[in-house]
Design an enzyme around this catalytic site. Sequence first.
Site, PDB file in Angstrom:
ATOM      1  N   SER A 103      -5.942  -4.056 -18.921  1.00 41.96           N
ATOM      2  CA  SER A 103      -7.141  -3.300 -19.282  1.00 41.96           C
ATOM      3  C   SER A 103      -7.586  -3.677 -20.685  1.00 41.96           C
ATOM      4  CB  SER A 103      -6.851  -1.795 -19.232  1.00 41.96           C
ATOM      5  OG  SER A 103      -7.905  -1.050 -19.831  1.00 41.96           O
ATOM      6  N   TYR A 135      -2.785   5.517 -21.322  1.00 45.39           N
ATOM      7  CA  TYR A 135      -3.009   4.453 -20.342  1.00 45.39           C
ATOM      8  C   TYR A 135      -2.980   3.089 -21.025  1.00 45.39           C
ATOM      9  CZ  TYR A 135      -5.559   1.565 -16.966  1.00 45.39           C
ATOM     10  OH  TYR A 135      -5.937   0.560 -16.097  1.00 45.39           O
ATOM     11  N   VAL A 182       0.839  -1.200   0.000  1.00 48.73           N
ATOM     12  CA  VAL A 182       0.000   0.000   0.000  1.00 48.73           C
ATOM     13  C   VAL A 182       0.872   1.248   0.000  1.00 48.73           C
ATOM     14  CG1 VAL A 182      -1.804  -1.225   1.277  1.00 48.73           C
ATOM     15  CG2 VAL A 182      -0.138   0.154   2.527  1.00 48.73           C
ATOM     16  N   ALA A 209      -1.597   0.703 -10.148  1.00 48.95           N
ATOM     17  CA  ALA A 209      -1.279   1.315 -11.444  1.00 48.95           C
ATOM     18  C   ALA A 209      -1.568   2.800 -11.385  1.00 48.95           C
ATOM     19  CB  ALA A 209      -2.109   0.675 -12.556  1.00 48.95           C
ATOM     20  N   ARG A 210      -1.010   3.506 -12.339  1.00 48.54           N
ATOM     21  CA  ARG A 210      -1.458   4.882 -12.595  1.00 48.54           C
ATOM     22  C   ARG A 210      -2.650   4.752 -13.532  1.00 48.54           C
ATOM     23  NH1 ARG A 210      -0.745   9.864 -15.819  1.00 48.54           N
ATOM     24  NH2 ARG A 210      -0.290  11.571 -14.366  1.00 48.54           N
ATOM     25  N   ALA A 211      -3.822   5.048 -13.018  1.00 52.56           N
ATOM     26  CA  ALA A 211      -5.047   4.856 -13.790  1.00 52.56           C
ATOM     27  C   ALA A 211      -5.475   6.173 -14.425  1.00 52.56           C
ATOM     28  CB  ALA A 211      -6.139   4.283 -12.894  1.00 52.56           C
TER      29      ALA A 211
END
Length: 322
Positions: free
Chosen positions: A118, A144, A34, A74-76
């Site tokens: 994704s 993304y 986290v 992830a960087r979303a």
Amino acid sequence: MTKGLLVTGGTGFLGQALLQKLLASGRRPLIAAVRQKKTNLPLEVRVEWVSELGSSTDWTACLEEVGVVIHCAARAHIMKEESTDPLLEYRRVNVQGTLALAEQAAKAGVHRFVYISSIKVNGERTASNTPFHAEDIPAPEDAYGISKFEAEQGLVALARNTDMEVVIIRPPLVYGPEVKGNFASMVRWLCKGMPLPLGAVHNKRSLIALENLVDFIALCADPERSPRAANEVFLISDGEDVSTTELLRKVANAYDVPPRLLPVPVIWIQALVRLLGKRAVADRLLGSLVVDSSKARDLLGWKPVVSMGEQLRKMALHDARI
């Protein structure tokens, strides 16, 4: 000694639900990576703080005695992008960060690495009767999706050159209790009784209920139950493809509110969103994106654990309690 299971992004929308599923099924020990030092995760979960996800991140403490990694972090999608080079930032986190973790995992003797990718790797839209398949040539369009595809390529190469198995899962839009983003906005609009000009949209969209997604991930994270998942790519969905109009009606029914949907011609809506420069929004509301998830059923024997209606009703009950 039983090896542990590491979940990255353990405090996220998907990560929290996944940890609850794994705990309920008796998986132990569980480790959550986290970014916040204070969490509300169950006491049975060992929490490891990771300050960032990048090429120089040291995962040694997280990977100690771990047999399976589920990489959700992830960087979303960034609603208000501030970076002058979004692709660079997506690559730093989603590509370099993912591959740094995977390389360290392989060296630490991790048996299987489950990567939550994704559907954007496949593309942004389909013809309503021509679904995406796992074997299709990837065609990502935005930063993304490109970063997710590049991470996939790196993982596939790593699996070829090490003993670590890789499983790649490409979900479409995920919905469930505490969902955020556009889906949450849609629920709020309906519950406020706002008239929406979406009563005559005849597209088709595949979605995945949060419970269905975590159930499939948990299956793929158990090599004994899913040996045939090794080094495979899966597209996953509820198997209930709906139009935007049908989805709005289902949400309204679950929340027990009248759907105030105006049958505005799609061509008028398209013209308006073009003027507003909101093509991506138009794609999601008006375009089709359908996936073929039969591989999950045929290869692994998986089937959804909840219907779309059931998941939406659970969302409504959850929202009523908070």
